[in-house]
Enzyme design. Structure first.
Site, mmCIF file in Angstrom:
data_model
loop_
_atom_site.group_PDB
_atom_site.id
_atom_site.type_symbol
_atom_site.label_atom_id
_atom_site.label_comp_id
_atom_site.label_asym_id
_atom_site.label_seq_id
_atom_site.Cartn_x
_atom_site.Cartn_y
_atom_site.Cartn_z
ATOM 1 N N GLU A 24 -7.161 3.697 9.603
ATOM 2 C CA GLU A 24 -8.401 2.916 9.874
ATOM 3 C C GLU A 24 -8.219 2.103 10.821
ATOM 4 O O GLU A 24 -7.430 1.339 11.000
ATOM 5 C CB GLU A 24 -8.720 2.226 8.289
ATOM 6 C CG GLU A 24 -10.241 1.136 8.489
ATOM 7 C CD GLU A 24 -9.912 0.364 7.302
ATOM 8 O OE1 GLU A 24 -11.082 -0.264 7.065
ATOM 9 O OE2 GLU A 24 -9.048 0.498 6.363
ATOM 10 N N LEU A 84 -9.271 -1.441 12.518
ATOM 11 C CA LEU A 84 -9.702 -2.812 12.219
ATOM 12 C C LEU A 84 -9.590 -3.753 13.498
ATOM 13 O O LEU A 84 -9.036 -3.642 14.001
ATOM 14 C CB LEU A 84 -8.530 -3.293 11.088
ATOM 15 C CG LEU A 84 -8.633 -2.754 9.861
ATOM 16 C CD1 LEU A 84 -7.543 -3.192 8.963
ATOM 17 C CD2 LEU A 84 -9.932 -2.776 8.845
ATOM 18 N N ASP A 133 8.701 -6.029 6.309
ATOM 19 C CA ASP A 133 8.734 -6.339 7.617
ATOM 20 C C ASP A 133 7.798 -7.360 8.051
ATOM 21 O O ASP A 133 6.907 -7.148 9.230
ATOM 22 C CB ASP A 133 8.570 -4.847 8.151
ATOM 23 C CG ASP A 133 8.946 -5.236 9.866
ATOM 24 O OD1 ASP A 133 9.810 -6.017 10.088
ATOM 25 O OD2 ASP A 133 9.000 -4.157 10.483
#
Length: 305
Positions: free
Chosen positions: A92, A94, A212
């Site tokens: 997606e 963003l 991370d």
């Protein structure tokens, strides 16, 4: 390759997609990143060698698992696979912005704490269409597959004891790789023998962690919603995420304020964070070499002092 990716997006979403425009964007230091556009929609694609296909699959599974906690926002994985000599993952798109202000970063902290508090429902828990033994997640550390930290393999063998997990599958594994690279860590074995004592009496609950979480893997949308991405997910001590946010410059004070509103850190965190961040310093030596060797040795000395 791009025709195959567009077809895969169309097949997965059920909506026809053709790439009218493609531009290079940051994909981190490991992958090539692209914004791919049709006339109506944009996606983010990451490309690497075909040998890295499992890394992208694990990233998708991690994002799906974090999304299913219904806590902090993550980009939705659309599809992933290989074409010729390349592996790809499509996510997606963003609209991320720098900054975001104290309000957004306080919310980032609160949402991350809520993800760390997430407890899977009683078995079975369906993650990404796969049935998972949620009872295992409540008492063990690890993950259902190995994944990657950067481009380094991350071993996620299910382990009941946290100190054992961190000794064998985090610090021990990185030290082994570092020695193969020619690194000199005179007190490495001493540290490995000391970890059970350093963590003695500390019994964290397994939390779903990003794995991370440095500043480059967290941002805020144009609407002010906090987002985390590029995970190296597993079930571990929540403090590994908080420790890493302090490693490369640190997050804003508002982030820690928001986190502690929901879930205060346990006593002893200030000592444990050095041990947790050593994992990433050793990994940076394995990825990039250079001064990370001396930084790792200095950190080992501080932990053992």
């Amino acid at each position: 390759m791009w025709h195959k990716i567009a077809a895969h997006i169309s097949e997965t979403t059920g909506e026809s997609f053709s790439i009218d425009n493609r531009r290079s964007v940051s994909g981190g230091c490991i992958n090539q990143g692209y914004a791919i556009n049709s006339s109506t929609r944009t996606y983010f694609a990451k490309i690497n060698q075909a040998s890295q296909a499992a890394m992208f699959e694990a990233e998708a599974l991690g994002l799906q698992q974090m999304a299913e906690t219904q806590t902090i926002r993550v980009p939705q994985p659309i599809c992933w696979g290989t074409e010729g000599n390349s592996a790809y993952i499509v996510l997606e798109w963003l609209d991320l912005r720098s900054g975001g202000g104290d309000k957004a970063w306080e919310e980032m902290g609160r949402k991350l704490a809520q993800m760390h508090q997430f407890t899977p429902p009683s078995p079975p828990w369906l993650r990404g269409g796969e049935e998972v033994d949620s009872a295992l997640l409540k008492r063990h550390f690890g993950w259902s597959v190995n994944n990657a930290i950067g481009s380094t393999s991350q071993i996620n063998k299910w382990t009941a004891d946290w100190a054992e997990f961190w000794t064998e599958h985090r610090i021990g594994y990185q030290l082994k790789l570092a020695r193969r690279r020619g690194g000199n860590f005179n007190r490495g074995e001493t540290l490995l023998a000391a970890i059970p004592k350093l963590l003695e009496g500390y019994k964290p609950q397994p939390s779903l962690v990003h794995g991370d979480l440095w500043g480059g893997n967290a941002s805020v949308t144009a609407a002010g919603e906090p987002v985390i991405f590029d995970p190296a997910a597993y079930w571990g001590d929540r403090e590994v995420d908080i420790a890493m946010t302090e490693l490369f410059g640190g997050f804003s004070a508002a982030f820690y304020r928001g986190y502690n509103e929901v879930w205060l850190l346990d006593s002893g965190y200030e000592k444990r964070k050095k041990l947790y961040n050593l994992y990433h310093i050793l990994n940076h030596f394995n990825l990039f070499g250079g001064s990370y060797e001396s930084q790792a040795n200095q950190t080992i000395d501080r932990i053992l002092s």
